[in-house]
Design an enzyme around this catalytic site. Structure first.
Site: not given
Length: 336
Positions: A97, A208
């Site tokens: 993140c 991803n």
């Protein structure tokens, strides 16, 4: 149909404000095999906040992974023990993140610059619980974006006992880009993730980033051990149903999904949960189909909503789709 998923994994990415317990229940109706993740939950929120609410889930959501944000060994170890106590299938450490708030707390993507810290977290957490401890990370951060940088990070953390890495195939820019821009602007480098699997054949490597179709999933599974879908699985959750073909199984119909969803909604209303905030997770059910806009309009922007209104909106939307299907079939018959 053949089962293409032996020793492979499909998962739905952790997304703050999106992969709530309500969304996860909904997502599970499309596919019983995929791994689901909680939102990233900080250690502070679990230790000092409403632990029960953060960790609640329905049994049907399993296999379910708790994603943690933190860097303090004692706090992360304690939260891993909570995950085991609550019956989660795995614990995942967020090293991806890029938000300013996360950086301020020295967690998320900035931890890629400290592989020894992440390795210590893995080592202590695994010593305390029987659950697998996994790591989700980027291919690099800022100007530390070479393949060699990522290779060293994975090598260091794997030596501490981590056996599964989920790799977002973009560099994270910690300065100058918002989290949204970090999902779109840095270029995707799938080849780096494929190379990582080649260099670490004994590790489970998942990919991803930018994956939006079953064909995308199939292509990536030729190179890696798993695929994680993010926003595509939220905005068009039926992709999870279509992915049932990877297991050689039929996809459930949208009508079936609504039928199974209604009892859950009644249960949540009985508990006093606000239906409008739950229903926001269902807006993509008819994505790309006739009537999708009417469905979204019926569910969104309401201060009050009833289960009966959701049922009615679903029936109307399904009727629009059926009429369109009949029209297309008749047109095809006339032209043949």
């Amino acid at each position: 149909m053949p089962n293409l998923m032996q020793d492979k994994r499909l998962s739905v990415a952790p997304m703050i404000d999106w992969t709530t317990a309500d969304y996860r229940y909904f997502a599970r109706l499309f596919n019983p095999h995929s791994y689901l993740y909680t939102e990233m939950i900080s250690t502070g929120a679990l230790i000092h906040g409403n632990t029960e609410r953060h960790l609640r889930y329905e049994a049907s959501e399993q296999p379910l992974v708790l994603q943690l944000g933190g860097a303090d060994i004692s706090e992360m170890t304690h939260c891993a023990q909570l995950a085991e106590q609550y019956g989660f299938a795995e614990v995942n450490i967020n090293v991806g993140c890029p938000s300013d708030r996360v950086q301020h707390n020295k967690i998320g993507a900035c931890l890629m610059a400290e592989p020894e810290t992440v390795a210590a977290l893995v080592q202590h957490m695994q010593a305390a619980v029987a659950l697998p401890i996994t790591v989700k990370h980027r291919i690099g951060i800022d100007h530390f974006d070479s393949y060699e940088f990522m290779h060293k990070f994975v090598d260091t953390v794997a030596a501490a006992g981590c056996e599964r890495f989920i790799v977002h195939a973009r560099t994270a820019w910690l300065q100058g880009l918002s989290p949204k821009q970090n999902r779109e602007i840095p270029p995707l480098r799938y080849e780096d993730v494929y190379r990582l699997k080649q260099d670490f054949p004994n590790l489970a490597i998942e990919i991803n980033g930018g994956i939006t179709s079953v064909e995308d999933i199939k292509a990536h599974l030729q190179h890696v051990d798993g695929v994680m879908i993010g926003r595509a699985a939220y905005q068009n959750p039926y992709i999870l149903a279509e992915a049932m073909s990877l297991w050689g199984e039929p996809a459930p119909s949208r009508s079936d999904i609504i039928t199974k969803l209604i009892p859950y909604l009644h249960e949540q209303v009985a508990k006093g949960e606000p239906l409008p905030s739950i229903a926001r997770h269902f807006l993509g059910l008819f994505q790309g189909l006739p009537g999708a806009r009417k469905w979204r309009q019926a569910l969104s922007g309401k201060q009050a909503l009833t289960v009966a209104e959701i049922e009615q909106a679903a029936e109307l939307t399904l009727a629009i789709i059926d009429r369109q299907d009949d029209y297309e079939a008749a047109k095809s018959s006339l032209s043949s």
